[in-house]
Motif scaffolding. Structure first.
Motif, short mmCIF file in Angstrom:
data_model
loop_
_atom_site.label_atom_id
_atom_site.label_comp_id
_atom_site.label_asym_id
_atom_site.label_seq_id
_atom_site.Cartn_x
_atom_site.Cartn_y
_atom_site.Cartn_z
N SER A 45 -3.18 6.54 9.42
CA SER A 45 -3.61 5.58 10.76
C SER A 45 -3.97 6.31 11.79
CB SER A 45 -2.29 4.62 10.84
OG SER A 45 -1.56 5.29 11.23
N ARG B 132 7.79 -2.73 -0.54
CA ARG B 132 6.28 -2.86 -0.51
C ARG B 132 6.12 -4.13 -1.03
NH1 ARG B 132 1.72 0.17 -0.60
NH2 ARG B 132 1.28 -0.29 -2.50
N ASP C 60 -0.18 10.28 12.43
CA ASP C 60 0.45 10.02 11.23
C ASP C 60 -0.20 10.74 10.13
OD1 ASP C 60 1.48 7.97 9.36
OD2 ASP C 60 -0.50 7.29 8.86
N LYS D 231 -2.88 0.24 8.74
CA LYS D 231 -2.08 0.27 7.63
C LYS D 231 -2.49 -0.68 6.71
CE LYS D 231 2.28 0.97 7.94
NZ LYS D 231 3.76 0.87 8.23
N TYR E 50 3.86 5.81 2.57
CA TYR E 50 3.56 4.35 2.87
C TYR E 50 4.91 3.62 3.41
CZ TYR E 50 -1.45 5.15 1.48
OH TYR E 50 -2.69 5.41 1.46
N ASP E 51 5.88 4.20 3.54
CA ASP E 51 7.03 3.48 3.96
C ASP E 51 7.43 4.20 5.39
OD1 ASP E 51 9.41 1.39 3.24
OD2 ASP E 51 10.27 3.12 4.09
N ASP E 52 7.40 3.49 6.43
CA ASP E 52 7.79 4.36 7.69
C ASP E 52 9.24 4.79 7.55
OD1 ASP E 52 5.18 3.98 8.64
OD2 ASP E 52 5.73 2.22 9.96
N LEU E 53 10.21 4.23 7.04
CA LEU E 53 11.50 4.34 7.21
C LEU E 53 11.78 5.71 6.16
CD1 LEU E 53 13.36 1.05 6.55
CD2 LEU E 53 13.67 2.59 8.67
N ASN E 54 10.92 5.73 5.09
CA ASN E 54 11.07 6.99 4.14
C ASN E 54 10.32 8.16 4.67
OD1 ASN E 54 12.63 5.82 2.32
ND2 ASN E 54 10.92 5.22 0.92
N LEU E 55 9.07 7.98 5.42
CA LEU E 55 8.29 9.09 6.07
C LEU E 55 9.25 9.72 6.94
CD1 LEU E 55 5.60 10.37 6.06
CD2 LEU E 55 4.97 8.85 7.69
N ASP E 56 9.90 9.01 7.71
CA ASP E 56 10.98 9.64 8.72
C ASP E 56 11.95 10.24 8.13
OD1 ASP E 56 9.52 8.71 10.98
OD2 ASP E 56 10.26 6.81 11.28
N LYS F 189 2.41 12.86 7.76
CA LYS F 189 2.17 12.85 6.22
C LYS F 189 1.89 14.45 5.76
CE LYS F 189 0.97 8.02 6.14
NZ LYS F 189 0.01 7.07 6.31
#
Length: 454
Positions: free
Chosen positions: A188, A402, A192, A28, A343-349, A196
């Motif tokens: 990554s 970020r 991932d 990352k 690129y933000d794990d919280l947002n991807l989830d 994505k």
């Protein structure tokens, strides 16, 4: 479109193709963002297309850019067809009808991609203005007929021009009359990448609506907000679309390789020569059936993967392909939107939570509806406007977290403002154009060449 690759390492097996994608995985801390945008050159004097040859043509423009930038020329035969920054930066290339593309360098943050864009536009203007050339940022040329548009001297485009009418209604329009902005992102791991790809595919219609900017054909409204997006629905459905297999169990690099192996090829390049293998499969090439006595190479694979055109494309990174080109203010907004989301794990989830229960048929219907309906398209009684508002809120939070600041201490959220303004008005960029066309422009397309030029 990507530059042709040069790596003649032979490929012996499908496993090596899987490994080629896997080599894109990176930590990352090394994630980057790259932005590509296309624009229409036009003659300022009469708004006509710019030919390749001549003292005021595309070739002269590229020669001038070479002098300013010191970049290496990319040539085909005696023709300059692009420029490359040998220090690992960006590249300039030509689309089939002379659309001028900047493929930006992979950079750390959206401030850098915005800075690169503004420097590029300043450099282009410096060379283009004395030549009487302007540039227009839209998803589709608003005025020109296909027959009016010059053909750039690139071998791959000759093969594609011959093949396209055999596989769809709009392939030549895609090649010669459209422009896009796209953004490229890293992954990554295989897991991932899959997450994505799924989020990006499901939400690509949101980006299509946010950037919808092609409501005119040959000087008149065409009934769509993104006719560029509609064009992709009937260009070549064997190589375009929403990749439903990426949402199935077992999705990953191997599954994408199997898909790509069966997407029909366009060409094989040997030296400066393009060999027409249109309609043949890479699977046959891998088995030595297309060029007897010759192995498939890494170059062949990289070039083939770059001629697959789904809404989100996998290479050694992920390409977001659903957005119309637009005026310069909007271009950095696309990387900002996707960086904030994926690129933000919280947002991807959080994004996966939004889309995970959608069926393939629902995703497809949303994609099919957005070119005409824009923000009014619906999925499960939610409008795209509502989804755009929610995902923009998430993107803003992700960019705040970020903490990437410019020299004035501002974070990357500033690049979302132009999108937030569209959502606040409930109007796509195309609908704003149509308001002007039916209002102050008095049904004329000509003002677009002043108000929307770079």
């Amino acid at each position: 479109m990507a530059r042709d690759q040069i790596d003649m390492t032979p490929i012996r097996s499908r496993d090596e193709l899987v490994a080629w994608f896997e080599a894109g995985c990176k930590p990352k801390s090394e994630f980057r963002v790259g932005t590509e945008h296309e624009k229409f050159p036009f003659r300022i004097v009469d708004h006509s297309p710019v030919p390749y040859a001549g003292s005021r043509g595309i070739r002269a423009l590229l020669d001038g850019m070479k002098t300013i930038l010191g970049w290496d020329p990319i040539t085909e035969g005696d023709n300059i067809i692009g420029l490359a920054d040998v220090t690992g930066g960006g590249a300039i290339s030509l689309e089939p009808g002379g659309q001028f593309e900047l493929s930006g360098a992979p950079v750390d943050n959206v401030h850098q991609t915005a800075g690169e864009l503004f420097a590029h536009l300043a450099q282009v203007r410096e060379v283009a203005s004395p030549l009487g050339i302007g540039f227009l940022g839209l998803g589709m040329t608003p005025l020109w007929r296909r027959a009016d548009i010059p053909v750039m001297p690139k071998g791959r485009y000759k093969i594609m021009t011959s093949y396209m009418p055999k596989v769809g209604k709009y392939g030549l329009d895609m090649m010669y009359r459209t422009c896009t902005v796209q953004t490229n992102h890293d992954f990554s791991s295989e897991a991932d990448m899959v997450l994505k790809m799924r989020v990006a595919l499901a939400l690509q219609p949101v980006a299509t609506a946010l950037f919808a900017n092609s409501p005119f054909t040959e000087g008149k409204p065409n009934g769509f907000v993104s006719f560029r997006s509609e064009i992709w629905r009937d260009t070549d459905n064997q190589r375009a679309g929403m990749l439903p297999f990426m949402f199935e169990d077992g999705a990953g690099f191997e599954r994408y390789v199997d898909y790509a192996l069966d997407v029909p090829m366009y060409f094989i390049k040997r030296g400066d020569r393009y060999i027409d293998v249109s309609g043949k499969s890479f699977r046959d090439h891998l088995e030595g059936k297309l060029l007897p006595g010759e192995s498939a190479t890494i170059s062949d694979w990289a070039n083939h993967v770059s001629t697959i055109f789904p809404e989100v494309r996998l290479k050694r990174y992920i390409e977001m392909r659903g957005s119309d080109g637009g005026p310069w203010r909007r271009l950095p907004s696309l990387p900002a939107y996707w960086v904030g989301l994926i690129y933000d794990d919280l947002n991807l989830d959080a994004c996966w939570e939004i889309v995970k229960d959608w069926t393939a048929a629902e995703r497809q219907k949303l994609r099919d509806d957005v070119p005409k309906l824009g923000f009014k398209a619906k999925i499960r009684n939610r409008t795209l406007l509502d989804l755009a508002a929610e995902t923009l809120r998430l993107a803003e939070q992700g960019l705040v977290r970020r903490k990437r600041f410019d020299r004035n201490g501002r974070d990357e959220t500033r690049y979302l403002r132009v999108l937030q303004e569209s959502v606040a008005r409930g109007l796509t960029p195309a609908e704003e154009l149509l308001e002007k066309f039916h209002g102050p422009w008095n049904g004329s397309i000509d003002p677009i060449f002043f108000e929307y030029a770079y």
